[in-house]
Every structure is written in structure tokens, then in C-alpha cells.
Enzyme design. Structure first.
Site, PDB file in Angstrom:
ATOM      1  CG  HIS A 435     -32.919  44.537 -15.562  1.00 44.64           C
ATOM      2  ND1 HIS A 435     -32.920  44.226 -14.499  1.00 44.64           N
ATOM      3  CD2 HIS A 435     -33.326  43.294 -16.912  1.00 44.64           C
ATOM      4  CE1 HIS A 435     -32.920  43.350 -14.682  1.00 44.64           C
ATOM      5  NE2 HIS A 435     -33.746  42.602 -15.607  1.00 44.64           N
ATOM      6  CE  LYS A 718     -23.272  51.025  -7.101  1.00 41.89           C
ATOM      7  NZ  LYS A 718     -24.889  50.217  -6.076  1.00 41.89           N
ATOM      8  NE  ARG A 719     -23.143  48.277 -15.401  1.00 44.74           N
ATOM      9  CZ  ARG A 719     -24.007  49.674 -15.980  1.00 44.74           C
ATOM     10  NH1 ARG A 719     -23.811  50.524 -16.516  1.00 44.74           N
ATOM     11  NH2 ARG A 719     -24.984  49.614 -15.723  1.00 44.74           N
ATOM     12  CE  LYS A 724     -23.865  51.252 -12.399  1.00 47.83           C
ATOM     13  NZ  LYS A 724     -25.544  50.627 -11.810  1.00 47.83           N
ATOM     14  CB  THR A 830     -29.229  43.349  -6.566  1.00 50.69           C
ATOM     15  OG1 THR A 830     -28.033  43.381  -7.595  1.00 50.69           O
ATOM     16  CG2 THR A 830     -30.753  43.217  -7.238  1.00 50.69           C
ATOM     17  CE  LYS A 834     -25.952  41.125  -5.119  1.00 51.43           C
ATOM     18  NZ  LYS A 834     -25.169  41.296  -6.101  1.00 51.43           N
TER      19      LYS A 834
END
Length: 988
Positions: A435, A718-719, A724, A830, A834
Site C-alpha cells: 500500500h 484524508k489523513r 498528501k 479511495t 467515492k
């Protein structure tokens, strides 16, 4: 250990809904599961009192009315179908009184939720037991999905939705004086995960059940979760989750299913020629089972969670009575803390040990359980060669890596198999999902810690490593030691550990080669002094005296000594190839063990899988190309469209003409033919606005900020992590705000589309830079949201304690979603899937699943910016060489931040991470400055597109219509076919 004869799903509290409607206040039905081949439930009616039959009063304070149902004298209700609202209401009332977790006085909202959940659970248990009775009978191959995280979210609406009972439960609760929505909000999110890893695992379980694949999930039952996030004036504050304080109606404690898990101790050779791991610390892992229902199917699979404790006799009563209370309870505390927290801080030695204990507990308890089930289903004819034909174990990331040595230990030490047989079985059974490409996320454990905690497993890992070394040597030979050394350093499981002696011998030169030292083609012994025998007659010119010979010999000796020193230096260089560096730690590389020990390795997006093959595990790929696959992630369309966005779901069903798209997402493509239909546009925008109003209400409740539903909702959830790039997003917002402040009101309105910029996500408690980013976002929000000149033109919101339930509100309301990680660093993602499914337009880099989403939805329906993955290494090199020139607009923003406009907090550390050319925490490793110009220019394109609402709505429709590929149903079909080799089993 679990009894081999007991049904794994038997429960002493399960009562079918069909029975509940026939229960009077004067009688109780108890279910008992008797060991048998079919494991049928038997119900026994026991008279418990002589109260007047016929009445079951349940009072709700708000309405102050009694809810009554008449039951005949023989205890049988005259109600119609079991799933009619009146029967469901009766079931809920029964649980409110006879399986209470609250005081009996009032039918309060929390009590209504609990009773409703238990009513639904009854229906699930019937299907649950039927599923595994059938699986035991068929004895087919079954997949087991091991993950440290399962981010499930709330279960009530998902369960009744999958059972197709949403409307009837809503009507039943209405009869009882409540709304389904108000009851559902009483359920806390299960605190069993944090981010995409856990959410993916939960989507997979939903798809496995829906598609009727035989499978289980295995995880840990964390008492306090990761943490609950509060936002204060100082930024993020972490407090323990309280999701289990009121109990969990969805789980069933299997007190008869437990396994011993050992730590520490030592390994001895037994008289039976087996290895015995003795002494040490033993704990008990107890199973808690959670039913996972499929959609429109009876199949209900299991998520088994382990909780840890020790037997009562381990409580030191003598110490307690002597006043040493902490010592008395030490064993219990050591065991129970294993399942306290998800990802405990590992800065300390104790934290590292606790994390390793967590991982081994998951692996050991799960493997023991899997082996016990295999043996039980095999009956009296256990053939271990059949194990891989009946069992598939999937390791979700590197956390369950210890499955490999644990399965070897069980097969060799307990079941008596040979090493070769056990290794073949293990490799055929286990598979690994990668991952991440981040080096720090490819786990490396201290060999010293592992040796102390799991001595037998280290022995097994050392033997696997030795086998691997021999394989590498056989592949590359010993002629070119430079290549061989490179491959060994990249591929070995044990890092910075001496080669095993048997292998090291191959690299030591034979002694006879060292004993003769040659110079210029002659050995020292070949230069002889004159013989005592008469010399042969030679020409006069060639004769030498004794003195000349000695002089020449001395000169050669000196030259030889110099060469000897040089040769010794060469030998020392050879020794470096063989020896570890005492200044560096000895490590166990878990990802390498996964690749070696499993039969399949998969990435989770097309670009990620290529990076895995070309960079992360390139040497392994060259040796075993057949192991490597891609399995692009997916999300369940049940939870992430149908249940969380019912308004949009109804619209899709209306225009497609069927709700089959929920199971066959390919049918979403039929929306494309209506992409320019004005009537669809109007309905689509209205559904989106309804969802935005709900989010605006939630934001006001949680933060106090008032936002306009007429503004664009721009969301990044998100985290919190540097790669990110929430920092890029907020820096872009700061630039937008600064430009607004430099304009007149008329210029602002003309230049900018109104936006509500929403953030959500948790920063790990020990990740200082991520917490600085959270603090920065909240400070910027406070300043902008209180600026009267800006008003509704720009709002910034950080939603505290982001979780699945918050996502189920935000994602349906989103219009623009940001997926802006540094290219090549996000494995998949992911949440991007969505958002696209719910008609949200994405802005992002070519990273992770963004690449495939853009291909599916169309380049014109995706806002692309930023450097490509193949450019990243060169850009970092350019930076390190001092050649990078930052954009003036980026420098302008940093200066603006440092001016103090966002408060008194010092942001030099945060801004400093974006500056310099090298050094830890410096040099803008994640290329925020490099991508900033293209990012803000892309945001201008977003504003222009949003002004044209017809164009924007068409883009939104086409995102949803082209999202079929990103269903987790497609992903699970691929895993089942290509890795697990399992087939759907339809219940009779």
C-alpha cells in the site's frame, strides 16, 4: 482453544425476528445451540413470571405514551409478516425490555438505538449461522483477510439497507415515536481504523458478502481506537475514543473461542527432535464476532476481532492483599493494553514492543483459528498438502507479515511437518498487498527487539533469509561481487546482518592462495642465493655475486611488502562485503519477507503497481515476475452512493430505469446519454444542494461557522501527511485570500467564485509537522471567517474528528475534491473514487488512482496540474544542486504568512520546511513550491468552469456515470480469480 465441535456462530442470545413478535411479557425465549452436524438453533420457552399476559408497555418520555401490543394467551402474536413494520416494532420493544443495557424507566433515544440494533442483529444471526453451516458442509476454499484496520463506520443503516428493510424500520420506529435518522445518529463509529487502509478493508468485506464469496476478516478489537480529535486554539488535541463505553450491540463475544499467544521465553531442542518455545509471557486472545451482511443476499460473513487478557489465576492475589495492587494486576494490564490503542506511539522502546505485540497477536490468534477450522472441516482425514487448496490468507500491508513465520512455526513445531513441506504450503497460502512506496512505511523491525520478543520466529526468519541468499547467489553467481552485493543488500530480509557462516565460507580465499606472495610473476622462493654446488657454466655477463643477489633480494622484499599491504587492504575491502556495520542497527525488513514468503504481490493502482515493480521491489520482480500483479482499489457503491446519498441514488435509478446499478455498476454508464438533459440537470443540482444544506448544518453544530450552501463546496478530507499536501491547499487559499484583500468588493465578486474550503483528517499524535499543518489551517480559517470584507466569498473549515459518518455527509455534498499528493507517492487513494461516484469533480496530480479516474471520466472532466511521477527524482536533484527558482507568487504567500496576519503563532518551522536545498525537514521534499504555480493556475480554470453551471453539472454527471470501474465488487472479483482462487457459494 476453540472447541472443534462448537459452531463458531452459535449464540445464547440470538432470537429470530419471526419469534420476537410472539413473545409475551410473561415468557422468554432462549436459544441454545447444540453441537451437531447441522448446528440448528433450538428454542425453549421458559415461564418466568405470572404477570398478566398481553401487555408490553414501553414508555417514551417525549410523547409520554404507552406503546402496547396485544398477544394471545398462548404467547402467539396475531401480527402479520415477520418483516412488517408492526412486527419489527414488536421486536424492538422486546429488546428494550428483555435484553436491556439501560434502565427500564424510559424508552430514551440511546435505548431505542440499542434495541433497534439488537433487533437487526437477530435477523443477521439467522443468515450468519446459515452461511457458515453451509460453508462447513461444502468445505470449499475460503479467503481470510488480515488487517490491522477495519474502518467500518456505523452499522445500522448499512445493515438494514443490505437487508432491504430501510423503509420498514423507518415506519416501525415512527410507530414508536422516533425517526430512523435520529436513532441512527446515536451509534458511534467503530474505532477500528484511521484511513484508507481500514476503509478499503471494510469495503472489501461488504463486496465479499454481497458477491457470495466465502471469506472472513480478522482484526483487533481496539478499546480506545486511534484517538478522538478535538480542535483547540493550540491545534489538534487527542483524547481516547469512547465507542465501547455504552457497549457494542453488533458484536458477540465468543468466550469459548480463545487461543494462547506467547511472547519472550526461549527455544530448546526437545527429545522428539522438535523445537520447543518455552517460558516467557502467555496471554489469551478472545474472539469477538461481527456479522457483515451482503446486499440482497442471505450471505452474511464474519469479521472476527481479537481482544486480549490473561486467565483469572494470573491475578496475584497475594500481592494485592499485601497492598501491592499494581503488581497484582500487572499481568492483566500487560495483556489488555495490547488492544487499547490503534498504532500506539513507537518513539519509545516500550511503544515499539507494544506495536510488535499487536501485530503478532493478530497473526498468531488468526492463524491458530484458521488451522483449527481447517482441521475441523477435514474431520479424521487431515492432509496438510490440501491446506492451500482450502485456505487463502491475504496480508493487508506489512502489519500481518508475521503470518509467514507463524504459519511455519505451527506447521513444523506443532503439526510435525518438515521444513520443505511447510515452506511450500506457506508460500502457496499467503499473499501480500503493498500500500505504499514511502520507505518509512515499509516496516523494518529491530532484530534485537524481535529476537527478545519472538525468539522462535527469528530462527525461522533467519532460515528463510538463508534460503533467499542461496537463491540470489544461484541467480547471479559469484563472479561479479559488485552486482551480488547490490542484490543482497536490496533483497535480504535481514538488513545489516552478517551472512550465515555456511555462505560466508564461499567468499573466503583458500589459504594456499594467500601463502605464496608473488611479485612481477616470481615468488619470493624463486629468488635463490648461490648454491654450494658448482654453478653451471654460463656466459660471464650473466653471473652475479652473492652481494648482488642479496641486494636484489632486499629490493624485491621491500616491493613485496608494499604489495602485501595493498593486498591486505583489498582483503579488508572484501571483509566489508561479508560483515555488518556495528554502527548501524540490525533490522528485519517485513516487506521483503512478504514478497519472499507469499505467492502473489499486488499494488493497488496501475501506476503504483508499476512503481512497485520498477522501483520498490525491482530486484524481486526481475527474479519472480510472475508474483507481481495490479489490483486497483475500489469502494462499495452500497454505502458510498445508495445509502449515504439516497437523493442522488433515486435520481440515478429513475433515469436508468432500474436499481441494478447498485450491484452492476457498469449500468451507471447509461447516464451518459442524459448528460445534457436539462431536467436531469435540475434534479441533479437540487440533490446536491440538499446535501450541502445538511453539511452546512453540521458545520455550524461542530465549529460554529456559518457557511452558504450556494457557494462551491471544495473538500479535502484524508489523513494529514506532508505527501498528501494539505499544505499546498491551504497555501493556495492564503494566496486567494491575499488577492481578494488587494481588490475592491466589485473586483472580488468578478474575479472569484464563492467557496467553502473544507478540511478533515487526523495527524498522528507524534507527527509534529502534520500537527503544525492542522494548526495553520485552523488559524487561517479563524482569520478569514471573521473578515467582514470577505463574507461568504471565502470560508475555511476544519471539521474535527473526521470519520466515516462525517464522510457520509461531506462526500455527497462535494462539488470539487482535492487529491493533490506529490506524484508517485500515493499508492491509490479511495476517497477520490467515492467523490467521483457522487458526481464530484476532482482536481489532482497524476498520482495513484487519479490516473485511472481521469482516464475513465475523461480528461475534460478532471482538473490536472503538477509534476509527473517520472519527473520527481530529477526535480529533487535540481533542488539539492541549488538550481530551483521559486515562483514569486509562492514567495509572496510565505512572506504574507510570516507577517503575522494569521495570529501570533510562529510559522517559521512550517515555512522553513519549504526552503533550503538540503537537510532534514528542509528543501521542500514534497515539492509544494514546485507545483504551486500550476496549482493556482488550475484553480482559476476551476472558477471559470463553475461559473457555467450547465457545463459543471454535465462534468458532475459524467464523473458519476463513468465511475463503474471503481466499485470494490470489481476488485474483489479480481482478487478471487487471480490470487485467492475462490468461487462464489450461493446459499440454498
Amino acid at each position: 482453544m476453540a472447541s472443534p465441535t462448537s459452531s463458531p456462530f452459535a449464540t445464547t442470545s440470538s432470537i429470530g425476528i419471526s419469534r420476537l413478535s410472539s413473545i409475551s411479557r410473561s415468557s422468554v425465549w432462549r436459544s441454545n445451540c447444540f453441537p451437531s452436524s447441522s448446528h440448528h438453533l433450538f428454542f425453549t420457552k421458559i415461564r418466568t413470571s405470572r404477570r398478566a399476559p398481553g401487555l408490553l408497555p414501553v414508555t417514551r418520555v417525549a410523547s409520554d405514551r404507552d406503546l402496547k401490543e396485544t398477544v394471545s394467551d398462548n404467547g402467539v402474536s396475531n401480527l402479520p409478516s415477520v418483516h412488517e413494520p408492526s412486527s419489527i416494532a414488536s421486536s424492538i420493544k422486546f429488546h428494550a425490555e428483555f435484553t436491556p443495557s439501560f434502565s427500564p424507566e424510559h424508552f430514551s433515544l440511546p435505548k431505542a438505538y440499542r434495541a433497534t440494533a439488537e433487533s437487526v442483529r437477530d435477523a443477521l444471526i439467522i443468515n450468519w449461522n446459515a452461511t457458515y453451516d453451509h460453508y462447513d458442509k461444502e468445505n470449499m476454499k475460503q479467503a481470510y483477510y488480515l488487517s490491522m484496520e477495519f474502518l467500518q463506520g456505523r452499522a445500522l443503516l448499512n445493515a438494514i439497507g443490505n437487508l432491504e428493510l430501510t423503509g420498514k424500520y423507518a415506519e416501525a420506529l415512527k410507530q414508536l415515536g422516533y425517526t430512523l435518522e435520529s436513532v441512527a445518529t446515536q451509534e458511534p463509529d467503530a474505532a477500528l481504523g484511521n484511513g484508507g487502509l481500514g476503509r478499503l478493508a471494510s469495503c472489501f468485506l461488504d463486496s465479499l458478502a454481497t458477491l457470495n464469496y466465502p471469506a472472513w476478516g480478522y482484526g483487533l478489537r481496539y478499546q480506545y481506537g486511534l484517538f478522538k480529535q478535538n480542535i483547540t486554539k493550540d491545534g489538534q488535541e487527542e483524547v481516547a475514543e469512547n465507542w465501547l463505553e455504552m457497549g457494542n450491540p453488533w458484536e458477540i463475544a465468543r468466550n469459548d473461542v480463545s487461543y494462547q499467544v506467547k511472547f519472550y521465553g526461549k527455544v530448546v531442542d526437545g527429545s522428539d527432535d522438535k523445537k520447543h518455545w518455552i517460558g516467557g509471557e502467555n496471554i489469551k486472545a478472545i474472539a469477538y464476532d461481527v456479522p457483515i451482511p451482503g446486499y440482497k443476499t442471505k450471505t452474511t460473513i464474519n469479521l472476527r476481532l481479537w481482544s486480549t487478557t490473561v486467565p483469572s489465576q494470573d491475578f496475584d492475589l497475594a500481592s494485592f492483599n499485601a497492598g501491592e495492587h499494581s503488581k497484582a494486576n500487572e499481568a492483566h494490564q500487560n495483556a489488555e493494553k495490547i488492544c487499547y490503542i490503534l498504532y500506539p506511539g513507537d518513539e519509545s522502546l516500550e511503544g515499539k514492543i507494544l506495536r510488535l505485540k499487536q501485530q503478532y497477536t493478530l497473526c498468531s490468534a488468526s492463524l491458530q483459528d484458521i488451522v483449527a477450522r481447517f482441521e475441523r472441516r477435514s474431520g479424521n482425514s487431515v492432509n496438510w498438502e490440501d491446506f492451500p487448496a482450502k485456505v487463502a490468507v491475504q496480508m493487508n500491508d506489512t502489519h500481518p507479515t508475521l503470518c509467514i513465520p507463524e504459519l511455519m512455526r505451527i506447521l513444523i513445531d506443532i503439526k510435525g511437518l518438515s521444513w520443505d513441506d511447510a515452506w511450500k504450503i506457506t508460500q502457496r497460502t499467503v499473499a501480500y498487498t503493498n500500500h505504499t512506496v514511502l520507505p518509512e512505511a515499509l516496516e523494518k523491525w529491530s532484530l534485537d527487539i524481535m529476537q527478545k520478543l519472538l525468539p522462535r520466529h527469528v530462527e525461522i526468519i533467519e532460515m528463510i533469509d538463508e534460503q533467499l541468499i542461496n537463491t540470489i547467489i544461484a541467480q547471479y553467481g559469484t563472479v561479479d561481487l559488485v552486482i551480488l552485493e547490490k542484490k543482497l543488500r536490496e533483497m535480504r530480509i535481514l538488513d545489516n546482518v552478517d551472512l550465515p557462516p555456511s555462505i560466508a565460507q564461499q567468499f573466503i580465499k583458500p589459504k594456499e592462495q594467500k601463502s605464496t606472495i608473488k611479485s612481477k610473476g616470481k615468488s619470493l622462493t624463486e629468488i635463490e642465493e648461490p648454491s654450494s654446488q658448482p654453478p653451471k657454466e654460463e656466459p660471464k655477463s650473466s653471473t652475479v655475486t652473492l652481494t648482488e643477489v642479496k641486494t636484489k633480494k632486499d629490493a624485491l622484499v621491500e616491493e613485496i611488502e608494499e604489495e602485501k599491504v595493498e593486498e591486505e587492504e583489498v582483503e579488508e575491502e572484501d571483509e566489508v562485503f561479508l560483515k555488518s556495520d556495528p554502527e548501524k542497527p540490525k533490522l528485519v525488513r517485513m516487506a521483503n519477507l512478504c514478497v519472499v514468503g507469499g505467492h502473489a504481490v499486488n499494488g493497488v493502482a496501475a501506476i503504483h503497481s508499476e512503481i512497485v515493480k520498477d522501483e520498490v521491489f525491482n530486484s524481486f520482480y526481475q527474479m519472480w515476475p510472475q508474483k507481481f500483479q495490479n489490483k486497483t482499489n475500489g469502494v462499495t457503491p452500497r454505502r458510498w452512493i445508495k445509502f449515504c446519498n439516497p437523493g442522488l441514488s433515486d435520481i440515478i435509478t429513475k433515469w436508468i430505469g432500474t436499481d441494478d446499478w447498485v450491484l452492476n455498476t457498469e449500468k451507471l454508464s447509461q447516464l451518459k446519454q442524459f448528460a445534457e438533459n436539462e431536467e436531469l440537470h435540475e434534479e441533479w443540482r437540487e440533490a446536491k444542494r440538499t446535501n450541502k444544506i445538511r453539511v452546512a448544518s453540521m458545520i455550524r453544530e461542530r465549529t460554529g461557522y456559518i457557511v452558504s450552501p450556494d457557494a462551491m463546496f471544495d473538500i479535502q478530507v484524508k489523513r494529514i501527511h506532508e505527501y498528501k499536501r494539505q499544505l499546498l491547499n491551504i497555501m493556495g487559499i492564503v494566496y486567494r485570500y491575499k488577492k481578494m484583500k488587494e481588490m475592491t468588493e466589485a473586483e472580488r465578486i468578478k474575479s472569484f467564485v464563492p467557496r467553502v474550503c473544507i478540511f478533515g483528517g487526523k495527524a498522528f499524535a507524534t507527527y509534529i509537522q502534520a500537527k503544525r499543518i492542522v494548526k495553520f489551517i485552523t488559524d487561517v480559517a479563524s482569520t478569514i471567517n471573521h473578515d467582514p470584507e470577505i463574507g461568504d466569498l471565502l470560508k475555511v473549515v476544519f471539521v474535527p474528528d473526521y470519520n466515516v459518518s462525517v464522510a457520509e455527509l461531506l462526500i455527497p455534498a462535494s462539488e470539487l475534491s482535492q487529491h493533490i499528493s506529490t506524484a508517485g507517492m500515493e499508492a491509490s487513494g479511495t476517497s477520490n473514487m467515492k467523490f467521483a461516484m457522487n458526481g464530484c469533480v476532482l482536481i489532482g496530480t497524476l498520482d495513484g488512482a487519479n490516473v485511472e479516474i481521469r482516464e475513465e471520466v475523461g480528461e475534460e472532466n478532471f482538473f490536472l496540474f503538477g509534476a509527473r511521477a517520472e519527473e520527481i527524482a530529477g526535480l529533487r536533484k535540481e533542488r539539492s544542486e541549488g538550481k530551483f527558482v521559486p515562483d514569486p507568487r509562492f514567495e509572496e504567500v510565505k512572506k504574507f504568512v510570516r507577517s503575522g496576519v494569521f495570529g501570533i503563532h510562529n510559522y517559521n518551522e512550517l515555512m522553513g520546511s519549504l526552503e533550503g536545498n538540503e537537510g532534514y525537514g528542509r528543501a521542500d521534499y514534497f515539492l509544494v513550491g514546485k507545483d504551486f504555480p500550476s496549482y493556482i493556475e488550475c484553480q482559476v480554470e476551476v472558477d471559470e468552469a463553475y461559473r457555467d453551471q450547465k457545463k459543471w453539472t454535465k462534468m458532475s454527471i459524467l464523473n458519476a456515470a463513468n465511475s463503474a470501474k471503481f466499485s470494490s465488487d470489481r476488485t474483489i472479483h479480481e482478487y478471487a480469480r487471480d490470487i485467492w482462487d475462490i468461487k462464489p457459494i450461493i446459499l440454498p
